[in-house]
Scaffold this active site. Structure first.
Site, PDB file in Angstrom:
ATOM      1  N   HIS A  14       7.100  -4.721  -2.246  1.00 62.35           N
ATOM      2  CA  HIS A  14       6.966  -5.480  -3.507  1.00 62.35           C
ATOM      3  C   HIS A  14       7.203  -4.603  -4.740  1.00 62.35           C
ATOM      4  O   HIS A  14       6.314  -4.403  -5.555  1.00 62.35           O
ATOM      5  CB  HIS A  14       5.621  -6.196  -3.599  1.00 62.35           C
ATOM      6  CG  HIS A  14       4.406  -5.437  -3.105  1.00 62.35           C
ATOM      7  ND1 HIS A  14       4.087  -4.178  -3.517  1.00 62.35           N
ATOM      8  CD2 HIS A  14       3.435  -5.771  -2.222  1.00 62.35           C
ATOM      9  CE1 HIS A  14       2.985  -3.776  -2.926  1.00 62.35           C
ATOM     10  NE2 HIS A  14       2.566  -4.723  -2.123  1.00 62.35           N
ATOM     11  N   ARG A  22      -3.629 -14.173   6.249  1.00 59.36           N
ATOM     12  CA  ARG A  22      -5.097 -14.301   6.346  1.00 59.36           C
ATOM     13  C   ARG A  22      -5.474 -14.636   7.797  1.00 59.36           C
ATOM     14  O   ARG A  22      -4.729 -14.343   8.715  1.00 59.36           O
ATOM     15  CB  ARG A  22      -5.658 -15.338   5.347  1.00 59.36           C
ATOM     16  CG  ARG A  22      -5.160 -15.179   3.903  1.00 59.36           C
ATOM     17  CD  ARG A  22      -5.380 -13.789   3.336  1.00 59.36           C
ATOM     18  NE  ARG A  22      -5.107 -13.750   1.896  1.00 59.36           N
ATOM     19  CZ  ARG A  22      -4.767 -12.680   1.242  1.00 59.36           C
ATOM     20  NH1 ARG A  22      -4.627 -11.515   1.847  1.00 59.36           N
ATOM     21  NH2 ARG A  22      -4.558 -12.710  -0.052  1.00 59.36           N
ATOM     22  N   HIS A  46       1.136 -12.102   3.813  1.00 57.39           N
ATOM     23  CA  HIS A  46      -0.297 -12.151   4.145  1.00 57.39           C
ATOM     24  C   HIS A  46      -0.622 -13.542   4.676  1.00 57.39           C
ATOM     25  O   HIS A  46      -0.526 -14.531   3.929  1.00 57.39           O
ATOM     26  CB  HIS A  46      -1.150 -11.888   2.898  1.00 57.39           C
ATOM     27  CG  HIS A  46      -0.880 -10.556   2.275  1.00 57.39           C
ATOM     28  ND1 HIS A  46      -1.608  -9.431   2.596  1.00 57.39           N
ATOM     29  CD2 HIS A  46       0.067 -10.148   1.392  1.00 57.39           C
ATOM     30  CE1 HIS A  46      -1.140  -8.396   1.913  1.00 57.39           C
ATOM     31  NE2 HIS A  46      -0.118  -8.799   1.185  1.00 57.39           N
ATOM     32  N   HIS A  64      -5.363 -16.905  -2.209  1.00 57.27           N
ATOM     33  CA  HIS A  64      -6.790 -16.667  -2.471  1.00 57.27           C
ATOM     34  C   HIS A  64      -7.413 -17.995  -2.859  1.00 57.27           C
ATOM     35  O   HIS A  64      -6.733 -18.860  -3.422  1.00 57.27           O
ATOM     36  CB  HIS A  64      -6.970 -15.692  -3.639  1.00 57.27           C
ATOM     37  CG  HIS A  64      -6.653 -14.279  -3.294  1.00 57.27           C
ATOM     38  ND1 HIS A  64      -7.541 -13.438  -2.688  1.00 57.27           N
ATOM     39  CD2 HIS A  64      -5.511 -13.565  -3.462  1.00 57.27           C
ATOM     40  CE1 HIS A  64      -6.981 -12.256  -2.506  1.00 57.27           C
ATOM     41  NE2 HIS A  64      -5.739 -12.298  -2.962  1.00 57.27           N
ATOM     42  N   HIS A  85       2.160   0.420  -0.019  1.00 54.77           N
ATOM     43  CA  HIS A  85       1.701  -0.162  -1.282  1.00 54.77           C
ATOM     44  C   HIS A  85       1.783   1.001  -2.274  1.00 54.77           C
ATOM     45  O   HIS A  85       0.925   1.880  -2.272  1.00 54.77           O
ATOM     46  CB  HIS A  85       0.277  -0.714  -1.188  1.00 54.77           C
ATOM     47  CG  HIS A  85      -0.135  -1.387  -2.457  1.00 54.77           C
ATOM     48  ND1 HIS A  85      -0.236  -2.745  -2.589  1.00 54.77           N
ATOM     49  CD2 HIS A  85      -0.390  -0.876  -3.697  1.00 54.77           C
ATOM     50  CE1 HIS A  85      -0.558  -3.039  -3.841  1.00 54.77           C
ATOM     51  NE2 HIS A  85      -0.658  -1.925  -4.528  1.00 54.77           N
ATOM     52  N   ASP A 120       5.410 -11.347  -0.172  1.00 59.15           N
ATOM     53  CA  ASP A 120       4.043 -10.933  -0.512  1.00 59.15           C
ATOM     54  C   ASP A 120       3.185 -12.164  -0.818  1.00 59.15           C
ATOM     55  O   ASP A 120       2.254 -12.085  -1.619  1.00 59.15           O
ATOM     56  CB  ASP A 120       4.032  -9.945  -1.688  1.00 59.15           C
ATOM     57  CG  ASP A 120       2.669  -9.263  -1.848  1.00 59.15           C
ATOM     58  OD1 ASP A 120       1.893  -9.251  -0.883  1.00 59.15           O
ATOM     59  OD2 ASP A 120       2.392  -8.764  -2.957  1.00 59.15           O
ATOM     60  N   HIS A 130       7.375  -9.279   4.212  1.00 59.75           N
ATOM     61  CA  HIS A 130       6.048  -8.852   3.691  1.00 59.75           C
ATOM     62  C   HIS A 130       5.216 -10.102   3.443  1.00 59.75           C
ATOM     63  O   HIS A 130       5.466 -10.847   2.499  1.00 59.75           O
ATOM     64  CB  HIS A 130       6.200  -8.058   2.389  1.00 59.75           C
ATOM     65  CG  HIS A 130       4.890  -7.550   1.870  1.00 59.75           C
ATOM     66  ND1 HIS A 130       4.634  -6.212   1.678  1.00 59.75           N
ATOM     67  CD2 HIS A 130       3.748  -8.179   1.507  1.00 59.75           C
ATOM     68  CE1 HIS A 130       3.403  -6.051   1.221  1.00 59.75           C
ATOM     69  NE2 HIS A 130       2.833  -7.248   1.108  1.00 59.75           N
ATOM     70  N   LYS A 172       1.068   0.102   7.714  1.00 57.94           N
ATOM     71  CA  LYS A 172       0.960  -0.150   6.276  1.00 57.94           C
ATOM     72  C   LYS A 172       0.003   0.831   5.625  1.00 57.94           C
ATOM     73  O   LYS A 172      -1.133   0.997   6.067  1.00 57.94           O
ATOM     74  CB  LYS A 172       0.475  -1.584   6.041  1.00 57.94           C
ATOM     75  CG  LYS A 172       0.295  -1.972   4.584  1.00 57.94           C
ATOM     76  CD  LYS A 172       1.614  -2.105   3.846  1.00 57.94           C
ATOM     77  CE  LYS A 172       1.422  -2.230   2.339  1.00 57.94           C
ATOM     78  NZ  LYS A 172       1.034  -3.559   1.912  1.00 57.94           N
TER      79      LYS A 172
END
Ligand code: NCD
Ligand code: ZN
Length: 351
Positions: A177, A20, A18, A254, A139, A250, A16, A102
């Site tokens: 998660h 970007r 991210h 940011h 999620h 996860d 899992h 997802k």
């Protein structure tokens, strides 16, 4: 001199993640491909990845940044919207590198406003997934305003997940998660088609770490950190050797200014120290012998993917996590910024 403490495991995967897009990939892809063989890449870009074609294009952008010779294999996912055409599931099932769908409840988390508004709207797509053996990644939080943020995962299990599994007994489901005792117990009580991923931050922290003594925006993620009895249950699940629970970081970077503001966004950037911190966690619980199953075997087995062939070795040797990474020109604060991590990858360049 005491002998170095080493642990060698089959190359792990991150189930899992991210990454970007665009310039951020310059930092996020090497941070993962330095050690993970595969990663399940989340589709919550702007706009979200809603077709096989978009997923394959995104994959090519990712592969431009892998560490040379790492053989990194990004496994792509589609973002489920109310009107995803079930034919897209058929195309997905013909593509080796697009492997799952997802589900984000609309508005549940970062870039999820075009998520599912009512589970009934996606029954046709889910039915196709059950038929073709395509896993549904959840999620697992409801979004109704009256439901307390600390109860949103539990209520999701009761109102969405349990009925969904009953309706589609052949569907493969991963509750992503997981953060609660309720999720652990629910997954344990179900068939082998239901599994859960566990992040390093939900193993290391509980809500006190985020809130006592002042709000720590860099520990704010979704699902939000829970009370310590839930953390204990996750720890038991991760260490327990049950193949239904496996590694998913996860990791979700940011920009620093978007975290350190009056309405900060959710997500923790953990890839730069992920395998090191999971190793540290298993070592601190005297359970290093259980690390390989959790990090390298159970996820691959669940997805029906071959286990990786290469090995990696970690050494008990401390290093200091950088205070900050740059994603292009955007400063991003990692997990444990400026703190000491006790394990490091052997033969990796001095950090
Ligand atoms: C993720 C993100 O930033 O994309 N944030 C997070 O807190 N985990 C989205 C998600 O997985 O919920
Ligand atoms: Zn995520």
């Amino acid at each position: 001199m005491t002998a170095a403490e080493l642990v060698t495991i089959t190359k792990p995967d991150d189930w899992h993640l991210h990454l970007r897009d665009e310039i951020a990939l310059q930092t996020t892809v090497p941070a993962t491909s330095r050690v993970f063989g595969r990663a399940i890449v989340m589709p919550n870009l702007r706009p979200p990845v809603t077709s096989v074609e978009m997923a394959l294009n995104y994959r090519s952008r990712i592969l431009k940044h892998e560490i040379p010779d790492s053989n990194f294999n990004p496994l792509m996912t589609l973002f489920l919207t109310d009107n995803l055409d079930p034919n897209e599931i058929v195309s997905l099932s013909n593509e080796e590198s697009v492997v799952a769908v997802k589900y984000y409840p609309a508005g549940a988390t970062t870039n999820s406003d075009t998520g599912v508004t009512n589970i009934k709207n996606v029954y046709p797509a889910i039915e196709k997934m059950a038929e073709l053996g395509v896993p549904l990644l959840l999620h697992g939080e409801v979004t109704e305003n009256q439901i307390d943020i600390f109860d949103r995962e539990k209520v999701f299990i009761e109102t969405i997940l349990a009925p969904l599994i009953e309706r589609y007994p052949d569907l493969k489901v991963i509750l992503e998660h997981i953060t609660t005792k309720d999720s652990v117990e629910f997954i344990e009580s179900q068939s082998s088609r239901i599994a859960g991923t566990i992040t390093i931050h939900h193993l290391l922290y509980n809500r006190n770490d985020m809130l006592v003594g002042g709000i720590k925006p860099h520990l704010y993620c979704l699902p939000v950190l829970k009370r310590n009895i839930h953390q204990s249950s996750l720890i038991r699940a991760a260490l327990g050797g049950n193949p239904k629970f496996f590694l998913g970081t996860d990791s979700a970077p940011h920009a620093r200014p978007e975290k350190e503001t009056s309405c900060g966004c959710a997500g923790i950037f953990s890839s730069p120290a992920a395998i090191e911190l999971y190793t540290q966690f298993f070592a601190e619980h005297n359970s290093l012998s259980r690390l390989e199953g959790f990090a390298s075997f159970f996820g691959a087995d669940f997805y029906g993917q071959p286990r990786n062939k290469e090995k990696i070795t970690l050494e008990r040797k401390s290093w200091r996590m950088p205070e900050q990474y740059q994603l292009g020109d955007v400063p991003t604060i990692p997990i444990m910024a400026g703190e000491i991590v006790n394990w490091q990858l052997k033969d990796s360049a001095e950090k």
